[in-house]
Design a protein around this motif. Structure first.
Motif, mmCIF file in Angstrom:
data_model
loop_
_atom_site.group_PDB
_atom_site.id
_atom_site.type_symbol
_atom_site.label_atom_id
_atom_site.label_comp_id
_atom_site.label_asym_id
_atom_site.label_seq_id
_atom_site.Cartn_x
_atom_site.Cartn_y
_atom_site.Cartn_z
ATOM 1 N N GLU A 30 6.223 7.325 -5.133
ATOM 2 C CA GLU A 30 6.964 8.093 -6.132
ATOM 3 C C GLU A 30 6.827 9.595 -5.875
ATOM 4 O O GLU A 30 7.820 10.333 -5.874
ATOM 5 C CB GLU A 30 6.452 7.761 -7.534
ATOM 6 N N ARG A 31 5.596 10.058 -5.640
ATOM 7 C CA ARG A 31 5.380 11.494 -5.394
ATOM 8 C C ARG A 31 6.143 11.961 -4.168
ATOM 9 O O ARG A 31 6.801 13.008 -4.190
ATOM 10 C CB ARG A 31 3.883 11.778 -5.214
ATOM 11 N N ARG A 32 6.066 11.206 -3.106
ATOM 12 C CA ARG A 32 6.694 11.630 -1.856
ATOM 13 C C ARG A 32 8.216 11.565 -1.932
ATOM 14 O O ARG A 32 8.900 12.365 -1.288
ATOM 15 C CB ARG A 32 6.164 10.780 -0.705
ATOM 16 N N THR A 33 8.741 10.638 -2.709
ATOM 17 C CA THR A 33 10.193 10.563 -2.849
ATOM 18 C C THR A 33 10.729 11.797 -3.563
ATOM 19 O O THR A 33 11.765 12.365 -3.175
ATOM 20 C CB THR A 33 10.593 9.287 -3.610
ATOM 21 N N TRP A 34 10.038 12.249 -4.621
ATOM 22 C CA TRP A 34 10.450 13.483 -5.299
ATOM 23 C C TRP A 34 10.360 14.679 -4.353
ATOM 24 O O TRP A 34 11.242 15.547 -4.343
ATOM 25 C CB TRP A 34 9.580 13.738 -6.530
ATOM 26 N N LEU A 35 9.300 14.743 -3.545
ATOM 27 C CA LEU A 35 9.124 15.844 -2.602
ATOM 28 C C LEU A 35 10.268 15.884 -1.588
ATOM 29 O O LEU A 35 10.867 16.944 -1.333
ATOM 30 C CB LEU A 35 7.785 15.708 -1.882
ATOM 31 N N VAL A 36 10.591 14.740 -1.022
ATOM 32 C CA VAL A 36 11.658 14.677 -0.020
ATOM 33 C C VAL A 36 13.008 15.004 -0.650
ATOM 34 O O VAL A 36 13.866 15.644 -0.014
ATOM 35 C CB VAL A 36 11.672 13.280 0.645
ATOM 36 N N ALA A 37 13.221 14.593 -1.894
ATOM 37 C CA ALA A 37 14.473 14.921 -2.575
ATOM 38 C C ALA A 37 14.658 16.431 -2.662
ATOM 39 O O ALA A 37 15.764 16.955 -2.435
ATOM 40 C CB ALA A 37 14.497 14.297 -3.974
ATOM 41 N N GLY A 38 13.583 17.160 -2.973
ATOM 42 C CA GLY A 38 13.665 18.616 -3.040
ATOM 43 C C GLY A 38 13.996 19.235 -1.692
ATOM 44 O O GLY A 38 14.819 20.159 -1.599
ATOM 45 N N TRP A 153 8.942 10.904 8.184
ATOM 46 C CA TRP A 153 7.483 10.773 8.315
ATOM 47 C C TRP A 153 6.818 10.769 6.938
ATOM 48 O O TRP A 153 5.888 9.991 6.695
ATOM 49 C CB TRP A 153 6.940 11.920 9.164
ATOM 50 N N LEU A 154 7.300 11.592 6.026
ATOM 51 C CA LEU A 154 6.718 11.637 4.682
ATOM 52 C C LEU A 154 6.911 10.322 3.936
ATOM 53 O O LEU A 154 6.053 9.919 3.145
ATOM 54 C CB LEU A 154 7.354 12.779 3.881
ATOM 55 N N LEU A 155 8.021 9.634 4.175
ATOM 56 C CA LEU A 155 8.311 8.397 3.458
ATOM 57 C C LEU A 155 7.993 7.146 4.268
ATOM 58 O O LEU A 155 8.450 6.058 3.918
ATOM 59 C CB LEU A 155 9.787 8.362 3.046
ATOM 60 N N ARG A 156 7.200 7.273 5.295
ATOM 61 C CA ARG A 156 6.858 6.090 6.083
ATOM 62 C C ARG A 156 6.020 5.121 5.238
ATOM 63 O O ARG A 156 5.170 5.542 4.455
ATOM 64 C CB ARG A 156 6.089 6.497 7.345
ATOM 65 N N PRO A 157 6.271 3.819 5.374
ATOM 66 C CA PRO A 157 5.455 2.827 4.654
ATOM 67 C C PRO A 157 4.019 2.858 5.143
ATOM 68 O O PRO A 157 3.741 3.144 6.316
ATOM 69 C CB PRO A 157 6.131 1.498 4.999
ATOM 70 N N VAL A 158 3.088 2.564 4.233
ATOM 71 C CA VAL A 158 1.671 2.579 4.570
ATOM 72 C C VAL A 158 1.114 1.169 4.698
ATOM 73 O O VAL A 158 0.471 0.833 5.678
ATOM 74 C CB VAL A 158 0.861 3.375 3.522
ATOM 75 N N HIS A 159 1.363 0.335 3.692
ATOM 76 C CA HIS A 159 0.805 -1.014 3.672
ATOM 77 C C HIS A 159 1.886 -2.063 3.902
ATOM 78 O O HIS A 159 3.023 -1.892 3.494
ATOM 79 C CB HIS A 159 0.107 -1.299 2.330
ATOM 80 N N ARG A 160 1.478 -3.156 4.531
ATOM 81 C CA ARG A 160 2.323 -4.337 4.639
ATOM 82 C C ARG A 160 1.788 -5.364 3.649
ATOM 83 O O ARG A 160 0.586 -5.588 3.549
ATOM 84 C CB ARG A 160 2.284 -4.922 6.049
ATOM 85 N N HIS A 161 2.677 -6.004 2.898
ATOM 86 C CA HIS A 161 2.271 -6.965 1.884
ATOM 87 C C HIS A 161 2.296 -8.371 2.458
ATOM 88 O O HIS A 161 3.184 -8.750 3.217
ATOM 89 C CB HIS A 161 3.192 -6.893 0.665
ATOM 90 N N ALA A 162 1.291 -9.167 2.060
ATOM 91 C CA ALA A 162 1.216 -10.537 2.537
ATOM 92 C C ALA A 162 2.436 -11.332 2.080
ATOM 93 O O ALA A 162 2.854 -11.246 0.930
ATOM 94 C CB ALA A 162 -0.065 -11.195 2.010
ATOM 95 N N HIS A 163 2.991 -12.131 2.999
ATOM 96 C CA HIS A 163 4.136 -12.997 2.713
ATOM 97 C C HIS A 163 5.338 -12.221 2.162
ATOM 98 O O HIS A 163 6.153 -12.773 1.435
ATOM 99 C CB HIS A 163 3.745 -14.108 1.734
ATOM 100 N N ASP A 164 5.431 -10.949 2.480
ATOM 101 C CA ASP A 164 6.547 -10.131 1.996
ATOM 102 C C ASP A 164 6.955 -9.175 3.106
ATOM 103 O O ASP A 164 6.513 -8.031 3.157
ATOM 104 C CB ASP A 164 6.140 -9.366 0.738
ATOM 105 N N ARG A 165 7.801 -9.656 3.995
ATOM 106 C CA ARG A 165 8.195 -8.859 5.157
ATOM 107 C C ARG A 165 9.017 -7.639 4.765
ATOM 108 O O ARG A 165 8.986 -6.620 5.445
ATOM 109 C CB ARG A 165 8.988 -9.729 6.136
#
Length: 305
Positions: A30-38, A153-165
């Motif tokens: 959420e924080r990074r999405t607002w930052l990138v929007a600006g 780069w700012l909005l790159r995913p960090v975690h992968r969720h189990a059983h959720d590609r």
């Protein structure tokens, strides 16, 4: 055989205490999405202004997409905020984890509309090319590409969720908008470079047209992925198979199994188990304990006739 009211109550799994089915990186995203929007608002102003000054259709196309892109980022950030704010509101039977998928589907529609608009204007410019101020347009297109790469780069995913590609498709939608904009910027540079080197004024417009095709492809991919979640398409055949294996571990028969996604990394399951001497529903829920990605389970037992 009909179960008594107390038995039926025992067969039903209660909701999680917090009923929060948000992604592990919800606050960070959420924080990074607002930052990138600006950042993108500033880039938008530069691209549209530069396209008008230098008479570059590729830059204008990039700016049009960026305008839709800013709207998409605001929608994504707003969905994060609403999901967090109403996460424990009892009006949402299964929490607010799907708000991000709804935002992602809306953003896919916005991406598709922007692709159509860019294609129409680019086609017109191909048929009626006009002079382009290549040096200024190239510099601005290069700056736009650099900014897009930083935002990606700012909005790159960090975690992968189990059983959720798919993971957090709200973030993926925002990231895909950035990737599309970066691709259009790269095409603009190619078109402007060819026009400058060989005197082809139509090359810039062809780059805009190619960018429109690419945006349409991105929009279709995003729409199919988010639409599948909203329509409760089975999100994980592997998780479904594992639930079935555990439920039938002692010769039981699984009469019914429904699996759907509640939010990034969270799934719910309804299972109906039949056996000659069925165990209490709690025993079957215990078989699924610790299964990654399974956050809510409802179990019903039936005695075989």
């Amino acid at each position: 055989m009909t179960a008594s009211a107390p038995e039926r109550q025992g067969q039903m799994d209660a909701f999680r205490g917090d009923r929060v089915y948000l992604g592990a990186d919800h606050a960070r995203n959420e924080r990074r999405t607002w930052l990138v929007a600006g950042i993108c608002v500033l880039t938008l102003a530069a691209q549209i202004g530069g396209g008008l000054v230098f008479n570059s259709m590729a830059l204008i196309a990039n700016g049009v997409h960026m305008a839709a892109h800013v709207a998409a980022l605001v929608v994504a950030a707003g969905a994060y905020r609403m999901a967090r704010r109403y996460a424990q509101d009892p009006r949402f039977s299964f929490g607010t984890g799907k708000l991000g998928y709804l935002a992602g589907f809306a953003n896919a529609a916005v991406l598709a509309i922007s692709a159509v608009l860019v294609a129409i204007e680019s086609g017109h410019r191909v048929l009626s090319p006009s002079p382009v101020a290549y040096d200024g347009a190239l510099a601005l297109a290069g700056l736009a590409l650099a900014i897009n790469l930083v935002c990606m780069w700012l909005l790159r995913p960090v975690h992968r969720h189990a059983h959720d590609r798919d993971g957090d498709l709200n973030l993926s939608a925002a990231h895909l908008h950035l990737a599309g904009d970066a691709a259009v910027s790269a095409l603009a540079i190619v078109g402007l470079g060819l026009g400058r080197a060989f005197g082809w004024p139509w090359a810039d417009s062809l780059a805009g047209l190619a960018g429109a095709v690419l945006l349409a492809h991105f929009a279709w991919r995003l729409m199919t992925r988010t639409g599948a979640v909203l329509l409760d398409v089975n999100p994980s055949p592997d998780l479904t198979a594992e639930v079935r294996r555990r439920m039938e571990a002692e010769g039981e028969r699984l009469l019914d199994l429904h699996l759907w996604r509640l939010g990034p990394g969270h799934h719910a399951a309804i299972v109906v188990v039949e056996a000659q001497s069925p165990l209490p529903a709690e025993a079957y829920r215990a078989r699924l304990a610790g299964l990654p990605g399974l956050s809510h389970v409802t179990v019903e037992t039936r005695q075989a006739r």
